[in-house]
Enzyme design. Structure first.
Site, PDB file in Angstrom:
ATOM      1  N   GLU A 546      -3.880   2.027  -1.389  1.00 18.90           N
ATOM      2  CA  GLU A 546      -3.391   3.390  -1.164  1.00 18.90           C
ATOM      3  C   GLU A 546      -4.470   4.450  -1.346  1.00 18.90           C
ATOM      4  O   GLU A 546      -4.183   5.632  -1.288  1.00 18.90           O
ATOM      5  CB  GLU A 546      -2.153   3.695  -2.032  1.00 18.90           C
ATOM      6  CG  GLU A 546      -2.246   3.297  -3.473  1.00 18.90           C
ATOM      7  CD  GLU A 546      -0.932   3.464  -4.241  1.00 18.90           C
ATOM      8  OE1 GLU A 546       0.054   3.955  -3.690  1.00 18.90           O
ATOM      9  OE2 GLU A 546      -0.929   3.092  -5.424  1.00 18.90           O
ATOM     10  N   ASP A 570       0.972   7.160  -0.276  1.00 19.00           N
ATOM     11  CA  ASP A 570      -0.247   7.734  -0.834  1.00 19.00           C
ATOM     12  C   ASP A 570      -1.420   7.587   0.123  1.00 19.00           C
ATOM     13  O   ASP A 570      -2.238   8.490   0.245  1.00 19.00           O
ATOM     14  CB  ASP A 570      -0.573   7.077  -2.182  1.00 19.00           C
ATOM     15  CG  ASP A 570       0.214   7.732  -3.307  1.00 19.00           C
ATOM     16  OD1 ASP A 570       0.353   8.962  -3.280  1.00 19.00           O
ATOM     17  OD2 ASP A 570       0.702   7.003  -4.190  1.00 19.00           O
ATOM     18  N   CYS A 617       4.487  -1.552   1.372  1.00 20.48           N
ATOM     19  CA  CYS A 617       5.651  -1.083   0.621  1.00 20.48           C
ATOM     20  C   CYS A 617       5.809   0.430   0.686  1.00 20.48           C
ATOM     21  O   CYS A 617       6.660   0.994   0.024  1.00 20.48           O
ATOM     22  CB  CYS A 617       5.571  -1.543  -0.831  1.00 20.48           C
ATOM     23  SG  CYS A 617       4.119  -0.906  -1.674  1.00 20.48           S
TER      24      CYS A 617
HETATM   25  C1  PEP Z   1       3.037   4.431  -1.707  1.00 19.03           C
HETATM   26  O1  PEP Z   1       2.211   5.230  -2.158  1.00 19.03           O
HETATM   27  O2  PEP Z   1       3.146   4.161  -0.491  1.00 19.03           O
HETATM   28  C2  PEP Z   1       3.956   3.729  -2.611  1.00 19.03           C
HETATM   29  C3  PEP Z   1       4.751   2.778  -2.169  1.00 19.03           C
HETATM   30  O3  PEP Z   1       3.988   4.123  -3.898  1.00 19.03           O
HETATM   31  P1  PEP Z   1       4.737   5.425  -4.434  1.00 19.03           P
HETATM   32  O4  PEP Z   1       5.563   5.986  -3.306  1.00 19.03           O
HETATM   33  O5  PEP Z   1       5.539   4.986  -5.592  1.00 19.03           O
HETATM   34  O6  PEP Z   1       3.582   6.306  -4.794  1.00 19.03           O
HETATM   35 MG    MG Z   2       1.777   5.256  -4.280  1.00 17.14          MG
END
Ligand code: PEP
Ligand code: MG
Length: 655
Positions: A546, A570, A617
């Site tokens: 990320e 991110d 994710c």
């Molecule tokens: C992301 O950054 O894509 C991620 C899955 O983590 P979060 O949304 O919890 O920062």
């Molecule tokens: Mg993230």
């Protein structure tokens, strides 16, 4: 009678230990004080005690005066020296101060998208679905204060009125606590508020003002403001956040004095669209979510707490309307399209039929998609594509399983930390992760290590003030600097790895050294568990991709880990240098931008060449329109909100 000692309470006497210390102090008749650096406060007030801000390893004196003074001093000193003695460490949350169970992202930047000239209000499309229903406006009213100087003979009666109001508010809270359907996390919030409502510092202060001739409503407001100001002045993010609890309690007592009750959400009619500026923790704790047809808010962004709750309960939501939310507050009926992000007050016939059609289409789509629940999607070469769920709490297990999730591709552990009023112990973490692992076995469950930063308070971790929290001390950076916190989590993870389906991934990685240092800590944890005779097993260790740095070193990184999971939320904001919560740069925050898609492609290529698994994710994983490209790039796992699972399985099946 007094004695001094060094405090051995882990993380000091704030939050939960403070309440437990006070509970113990209250069990004695004597007056008891605790003194730090010459400042003495009553040991029977958790408000005062938290404000004293006693830290681990500081010296304090416990002083008691009364019939059972010696016993009181002995018991309280005993607690400070050995907090585990006499009190059960995990003894429920009944008197713990509230921690708002906040979302992984901060929210509340008003939308700046202009309204199209269609008579509709346009905001942030935070949770899809279309609905039409009676409007239920929830704008807690301003308290009408009419300051009055009391005559001497009125004072006793006014103090009595104050006492009755406090009793009424506490009784209301006790009733909420007695409701078996109240979720555990919400129970902690209500219990904390009840504790504050009975606190002698707050109520005693208000009483003192009444004795000076100030009317009770003004006295409560004055005492609340003064106490809240003391809390916000303390240089401790967690304590500063407690001002909301104090204000919420003061407000309720003032309303009770005026013979009014907060318009709470328990009376919301079935199918109604809730319109509010914001919905706080106290209201959410009691909201009958099953009855809510839609949510329209002035505040909140796509990753705010309200948005996440709305999505996980399938409630359409349009957020971030700013002040314009007031324009629809007086409507009788509201139409809402959560997918396109618009709201219409008292809709005309055309809008009405449009919403009815959208709702029918959505219902038909839902019914058609249900056929894909048990589909095991495969690539043309037969490789199974795992369609998994992103979860933040155990309450979301059932909806994910019902949707057909093939495991968990991201378990955000930060909610577990934010929900508790103390750092969750190794046992509590192992229990939580173990429940998750068992619920999805034999499918894999990927647990992400703590990803938290200075933009949200967590009891027991002090964050510095940061200009740019998203670029600061967060995620793996913070964990490596706090091995006490990190090792507790790693040990819990090693323990649950005995289930055989647990994998672990690290957030915000930007250097190989972060992986290496984590591996060294894992070895230390394994050695300590082995020495203690505690059963554990090894888990596969992966990283989230990320940061642009992780993309650029992906070929090398792939040699150090078992898998990659691309966090597009991110990654997009960092590649595009566009704050993911800022509506004014929302256009740039687009995963389909060629720069971001190139980064995803580079990551996938590096993983495929190194022969490790690559998944995704971030929110983009659930986008049926992008899934074919991701699969072509080599991704074999997609993890998403449970509500997107069946649509994603269909998209893969139809490739
Ligand atoms: C992301 O950054 O894509 C991620 C899955 O983590 P979060 O949304 O919890 O920062
Ligand atoms: Mg993230």
């Amino acid at each position: 009678m007094e004695r001094s000692t060094i405090v051995r309470v882990h993380e000091g006497l704030h939050a939960r230990p403070a309440t437990r210390f006070v509970r113990l102090a209250k069990s004695f008749e004597s007056d008891v004080e605790i003194v730090k650096e010459g400042k003495a406060v009553s040991a029977k007030s958790s408000v005062k005690l938290m404000l004293l801000s006693v830290k681990e390893n500081q010296e304090v004196t416990v002083r008691a005066n009364g019939a059972d003074a010696a016993e009181a001093v002995e018991a309280l000193i005993g607690y400070l020296e050995n907090p585990r003695s006499g009190l059960d460490e995990e003894d429920g949350a009944e008197t713990a101060p509230a921690v708002e169970a906040a979302a992984p992202g901060k929210a509340t930047i008003a939308a700046v998208s202009p309204d199209a000239d269609d008579g509709r209000l346009h905001g942030i499309a935070a949770s899809e679905g279309a609905a039409i229903g009676p409007a239920f406006a929830h704008f807690p009213k301003e308290i009408e204060q009419q300051p009055r100087t009391l005559a001497a003979e009125e004072i006793a009666r006014e103090i009595e009125r104050l006492g009755t109001a406090v009793t009424t508010v506490r009784a209301r809270m006790a009733k909420a606590l007695a409701d078996a359907s109240l979720a555990e996390s919400d129970r902690a919030i209500v219990a904390a508020l009840m504790d504050i409502a009975g606190d002698e510092a707050l109520i005693g202060h208000a009483e003192g003002l009444v004795r000076k001739g100030i009317d009770a409503v003004s006295a409560v407001i004055g005492a609340t403001e003064a106490t809240a100001a003391e809390f916000s002045a303390v240089e401790d993010v967690y304590l500063a956040a407690r001002t909301d609890d104090i204000n919420a309690v003061g407000r309720q007592i003032a309303l009770a004095l005026l013979g009014e009750e907060e318009a709470d959400l328990s009376s919301i009619p079935s199918g109604a669209v809730l319109i509010a500026d914001d919905i706080g923790a106290w209201d959410l704790a009691r909201a009958p979510l099953k009855r809510i047809g839609g949510i329209v808010c002035g505040k909140g962004g796509a990753t705010s707490h309200i948005a996440i709750i709305a999505r996980s309960h399938g409630i359409p939501a349009v957020l971030g309307l700013g002040e314009r939310v007031r324009e629809v507050a007086a409507a009788k009926e509201i139409a809402i399209d959560g997918a396109r992000g618009w709201v219409s007050a008292d809709p005309d016939d055309a809008t009405r039929s449009e919403i009815v059609r959208l709702a029918e289409d959505a219902e038909k789509e839902r019914a058609a998609l249900a056929a894909f629940k048990d589909t095991v999607p495969r690539r043309a070469d037969g490789t199974v594509i795992e369609v998994a769920a992103n979860l933040g709490s155990l309450e979301e297990i059932d909806p994910a399983r019902e949707a057909g999730a093939m495991g968990v591709g991201l378990f955000r552990t930060e909610l577990l930390f934010m929900r508790h009023t103390h750092l969750p112990s190794e046992d509590l973490q192992a229990e939580t992760y173990g429940t998750l692992a068992r619920a999805f076995a034999p499918y894999p469950v990927i647990i992400r290590t703590l990803d938290i930063g200075g933009d949200k308070p967590v009891a027991g971790i002090e964050f510095p003030e940061e200009e740019n929290p998203f670029l600061g001390w967060r995620g793996i950076r913070m964990c490596l600097d706090r091995p006490d916190i990190f090792k507790t989590q790693l040990k819990a993870l090693l323990r649950v790895a005995v289930h055989g389906n647990v994998k672990v991934m690290l957030p915000m990685v930007s250097e190989i050294a972060e992986v290496e240092r984590t591996k060294a800590l894992i070895e230390e944890c394994a050695a300590e568990l082995a020495a203690a005779g505690t059963p554990f097993a090894r888990f596969e260790l992966g990283v989230m991709i990320e940061t642009p740095a992780a993309v650029l070193i992906a070929p090398e990184l792939a040699r150090h880990v078992a898998f990659f999971s691309i966090g597009t939320n991110d990654l997009t904001q960092y590649i595009m240098a566009a704050d993911r919560l800022h509506p004014a740069v929302a256009r740039l925050n687009d995963v389909t931008n060629p720069a971001v898609m190139t980064a995803i492609g580079m990551t996938a290529k590096a993983a495929v060449e190194a022969g490790i698994m690559v998944g995704m994710c971030g929110e983009a994983a659930g986008r049926a329109d992008l899934i074919p490209q991701f699969i072509k790039m080599g991704l074999t796992e997609l993890s998403m909100s449970p509500s997107s699972i069946q649509r994603a399985k269909k998209a893969i099946a139809e490739l």
